[in-house]
Design a protein around this motif. Sequence first.
Motif, PDB file in Angstrom:
ATOM      1  N   ARG A 116       0.857  -1.195   0.000  1.00  0.00           N
ATOM      2  CA  ARG A 116       0.000   0.000   0.000  1.00  0.00           C
ATOM      3  C   ARG A 116       0.890   1.241   0.000  1.00  0.00           C
ATOM      4  NH1 ARG A 116      -5.493  -0.293  -0.822  1.00  0.00           N
ATOM      5  NH2 ARG A 116      -5.647   1.629   0.361  1.00  0.00           N
ATOM      6  N   PRO A 117       1.485   1.572  -1.138  1.00  0.00           N
ATOM      7  CA  PRO A 117       2.462   2.673  -1.179  1.00  0.00           C
ATOM      8  C   PRO A 117       1.908   4.017  -0.755  1.00  0.00           C
ATOM      9  CG  PRO A 117       1.800   2.020  -3.389  1.00  0.00           C
ATOM     10  CD  PRO A 117       1.256   0.984  -2.458  1.00  0.00           C
ATOM     11  N   GLU A 118       0.588   4.223  -0.930  1.00  0.00           N
ATOM     12  CA  GLU A 118       0.014   5.524  -0.565  1.00  0.00           C
ATOM     13  C   GLU A 118       0.042   5.766   0.939  1.00  0.00           C
ATOM     14  OE1 GLU A 118      -3.453   2.629  -0.892  1.00  0.00           O
ATOM     15  OE2 GLU A 118      -1.554   3.021  -1.889  1.00  0.00           O
ATOM     16  N   LEU A 119       0.353   4.730   1.732  1.00  0.00           N
ATOM     17  CA  LEU A 119       0.487   4.911   3.179  1.00  0.00           C
ATOM     18  C   LEU A 119       1.798   5.592   3.546  1.00  0.00           C
ATOM     19  CD1 LEU A 119      -0.850   1.470   4.501  1.00  0.00           C
ATOM     20  CD2 LEU A 119      -2.057   3.653   4.404  1.00  0.00           C
ATOM     21  N   LEU A 120       2.740   5.651   2.614  1.00  0.00           N
ATOM     22  CA  LEU A 120       4.035   6.273   2.882  1.00  0.00           C
ATOM     23  C   LEU A 120       3.929   7.787   2.741  1.00  0.00           C
ATOM     24  CD1 LEU A 120       6.418   3.837   0.959  1.00  0.00           C
ATOM     25  CD2 LEU A 120       5.996   3.934   3.418  1.00  0.00           C
ATOM     26  N   THR A 121       4.550   8.493   3.666  1.00  0.00           N
ATOM     27  CA  THR A 121       4.509   9.960   3.651  1.00  0.00           C
ATOM     28  C   THR A 121       5.101  10.514   2.356  1.00  0.00           C
ATOM     29  OG1 THR A 121       4.733  10.017   6.046  1.00  0.00           O
ATOM     30  CG2 THR A 121       5.252  12.041   4.861  1.00  0.00           C
ATOM     31  N   GLY A 122       4.324  11.346   1.679  1.00  0.00           N
ATOM     32  CA  GLY A 122       4.810  12.010   0.467  1.00  0.00           C
ATOM     33  C   GLY A 122       4.552  11.247  -0.814  1.00  0.00           C
ATOM     34  N   TYR A 123       4.000  10.034  -0.714  1.00  0.00           N
ATOM     35  CA  TYR A 123       3.766   9.251  -1.935  1.00  0.00           C
ATOM     36  C   TYR A 123       2.514   9.742  -2.629  1.00  0.00           C
ATOM     37  CZ  TYR A 123       3.149   5.331  -5.117  1.00  0.00           C
ATOM     38  OH  TYR A 123       3.002   4.560  -6.236  1.00  0.00           O
ATOM     39  N   GLN A 124       2.608   9.909  -3.929  1.00  0.00           N
ATOM     40  CA  GLN A 124       1.474  10.311  -4.754  1.00  0.00           C
ATOM     41  C   GLN A 124       1.089   9.130  -5.644  1.00  0.00           C
ATOM     42  OE1 GLN A 124      -0.120  13.196  -4.415  1.00  0.00           O
ATOM     43  NE2 GLN A 124       1.350  13.911  -2.874  1.00  0.00           N
ATOM     44  N   ALA A 125      -0.133   8.604  -5.462  1.00  0.00           N
ATOM     45  CA  ALA A 125      -0.583   7.452  -6.240  1.00  0.00           C
ATOM     46  C   ALA A 125      -0.661   7.813  -7.724  1.00  0.00           C
ATOM     47  CB  ALA A 125      -1.944   6.979  -5.739  1.00  0.00           C
ATOM     48  N   ARG A 126      -0.048   6.983  -8.553  1.00  0.00           N
ATOM     49  CA  ARG A 126      -0.053   7.218 -10.004  1.00  0.00           C
ATOM     50  C   ARG A 126      -1.294   6.623 -10.662  1.00  0.00           C
ATOM     51  NH1 ARG A 126       5.026   5.573  -8.678  1.00  0.00           N
ATOM     52  NH2 ARG A 126       4.582   3.448  -9.335  1.00  0.00           N
ATOM     53  N   GLN A 127      -1.740   5.498 -10.175  1.00  0.00           N
ATOM     54  CA  GLN A 127      -2.908   4.837 -10.753  1.00  0.00           C
ATOM     55  C   GLN A 127      -3.519   3.909  -9.716  1.00  0.00           C
ATOM     56  OE1 GLN A 127      -1.233   2.789 -14.086  1.00  0.00           O
ATOM     57  NE2 GLN A 127      -0.073   1.353 -12.853  1.00  0.00           N
ATOM     58  N   ARG A 128      -4.721   3.449  -9.972  1.00  0.00           N
ATOM     59  CA  ARG A 128      -5.418   2.624  -8.991  1.00  0.00           C
ATOM     60  C   ARG A 128      -4.704   1.299  -8.749  1.00  0.00           C
ATOM     61  NH1 ARG A 128     -11.854   3.321 -10.585  1.00  0.00           N
ATOM     62  NH2 ARG A 128     -11.979   5.553 -10.159  1.00  0.00           N
ATOM     63  N   GLY A 129      -3.958   0.836  -9.723  1.00  0.00           N
ATOM     64  CA  GLY A 129      -3.271  -0.443  -9.597  1.00  0.00           C
ATOM     65  C   GLY A 129      -2.060  -0.405  -8.701  1.00  0.00           C
ATOM     66  N   ASP A 130      -1.735   0.755  -8.091  1.00  0.00           N
ATOM     67  CA  ASP A 130      -0.557   0.855  -7.230  1.00  0.00           C
ATOM     68  C   ASP A 130      -0.683  -0.054  -6.009  1.00  0.00           C
ATOM     69  OD1 ASP A 130       0.658   2.588  -8.883  1.00  0.00           O
ATOM     70  OD2 ASP A 130       0.403   4.365  -7.648  1.00  0.00           O
ATOM     71  N   SER A 131      -1.894  -0.163  -5.460  1.00  0.00           N
ATOM     72  CA  SER A 131      -2.114  -0.939  -4.242  1.00  0.00           C
ATOM     73  C   SER A 131      -2.284  -2.417  -4.576  1.00  0.00           C
ATOM     74  CB  SER A 131      -3.354  -0.425  -3.506  1.00  0.00           C
ATOM     75  OG  SER A 131      -3.170   0.925  -3.130  1.00  0.00           O
ATOM     76  N   VAL A 132      -1.445  -3.248  -3.964  1.00  0.00           N
ATOM     77  CA  VAL A 132      -1.515  -4.689  -4.192  1.00  0.00           C
ATOM     78  C   VAL A 132      -2.484  -5.331  -3.212  1.00  0.00           C
ATOM     79  CG1 VAL A 132      -0.191  -6.838  -4.213  1.00  0.00           C
ATOM     80  CG2 VAL A 132       0.841  -4.719  -5.072  1.00  0.00           C
ATOM     81  N   PHE A 133      -2.473  -4.882  -1.956  1.00  0.00           N
ATOM     82  CA  PHE A 133      -3.339  -5.448  -0.933  1.00  0.00           C
ATOM     83  C   PHE A 133      -4.304  -4.390  -0.418  1.00  0.00           C
ATOM     84  CE2 PHE A 133       0.646  -7.906  -0.565  1.00  0.00           C
ATOM     85  CZ  PHE A 133       0.142  -9.161  -0.829  1.00  0.00           C
ATOM     86  N   HIS A 134      -5.441  -4.847   0.082  1.00  0.00           N
ATOM     87  CA  HIS A 134      -6.403  -3.945   0.695  1.00  0.00           C
ATOM     88  C   HIS A 134      -5.804  -3.382   1.976  1.00  0.00           C
ATOM     89  CE1 HIS A 134     -10.112  -2.495   2.596  1.00  0.00           C
ATOM     90  NE2 HIS A 134     -10.623  -2.492   1.379  1.00  0.00           N
ATOM     91  N   GLU A 135      -6.167  -2.151   2.295  1.00  0.00           N
ATOM     92  CA  GLU A 135      -5.607  -1.493   3.479  1.00  0.00           C
ATOM     93  C   GLU A 135      -5.874  -2.288   4.748  1.00  0.00           C
ATOM     94  OE1 GLU A 135      -5.793   2.818   5.815  1.00  0.00           O
ATOM     95  OE2 GLU A 135      -6.776   2.573   3.875  1.00  0.00           O
ATOM     96  N   LYS A 136      -7.059  -2.891   4.859  1.00  0.00           N
ATOM     97  CA  LYS A 136      -7.384  -3.685   6.048  1.00  0.00           C
ATOM     98  C   LYS A 136      -6.455  -4.892   6.167  1.00  0.00           C
ATOM     99  CE  LYS A 136     -12.236  -2.347   6.501  1.00  0.00           C
ATOM    100  NZ  LYS A 136     -13.645  -2.828   6.525  1.00  0.00           N
ATOM    101  N   ALA A 137      -6.075  -5.476   5.020  1.00  0.00           N
ATOM    102  CA  ALA A 137      -5.179  -6.635   5.051  1.00  0.00           C
ATOM    103  C   ALA A 137      -3.797  -6.236   5.558  1.00  0.00           C
ATOM    104  CB  ALA A 137      -5.072  -7.245   3.653  1.00  0.00           C
ATOM    105  N   VAL A 138      -3.325  -5.060   5.131  1.00  0.00           N
ATOM    106  CA  VAL A 138      -2.024  -4.575   5.583  1.00  0.00           C
ATOM    107  C   VAL A 138      -2.055  -4.283   7.081  1.00  0.00           C
ATOM    108  CG1 VAL A 138      -0.308  -2.743   5.322  1.00  0.00           C
ATOM    109  CG2 VAL A 138      -1.477  -3.639   3.312  1.00  0.00           C
TER     110      VAL A 138
END
Length: 242
Positions: A116-138
């Motif tokens: 879930r790269p968008e959880l990292l400070t300063g990360y800007q999501a490029r596309q919806r496919g960036d997240s591999v796992f659901h946030e709850k799973a992480v």
Amino acid sequence: VLLIQCLLFADGGLLALGANAWNMAFYGCFIGSFLIWRPMMKKGFSRRKIVLASVIGCVVTLQLGAFSVTLETLASGISELPFMTFVGFMQPIHLAIGLVEGLITAAVLVFVFQARPELLTGYQARQRGDSVFHEKAVLAFFAAAAVLIGCGLSLAASSKPDGLEWSMEKVAGTSGLETRFEESDIAGGIQELTAILPDYGLPYAESGVGTAVSGMVGIIAVLCVCICWGFAFRFIKRKKAG
């Protein structure tokens, strides 16, 4: 974490809380995050940059923290530890500790970057496919890891001295220097009242049981504090927006 360690487990003196917060929390959070992590991630994230930022951040901030301890010891005027000798032992041992902590930090952050790269400070999501796992799973993964480490792996914790204690034993032949004065007695009395599990142990129970219980209590305490702060910040932001 430092406040919880101090008050609930009597780990670290109450009078030393300010110094501990400066030596560990300030350097780690502000120097490591704002002056090392953010500039290195400004032009984009990659696994290599995350590893470099983690190792450099941990090494630099631990070196600063270790050096601050020697300066505070010198400025206190109540310790006879020779400054240059103390520095000579403190810096190398914390360099080794920083390298290990940096690799552990890198492993965690690389996992987050892949999951879930968008959880990292300063990360800007490029596309919806960036997240591999659901946030709850992480979050579930980290919760399970916290319980495993706090209640399980903590039982295998080393009884050997940490970096500061090791340095003091090399310089003074002891890992603790007793200094008695009125303020320390008052602070000690407060800690006796607040510490529900002093030294991470339970009275009349095996040390392993006390360690496991302390791990669980510490996890719950940190989680509660973080949730309360989260709600407080959300309330403040909504009030300002209103």
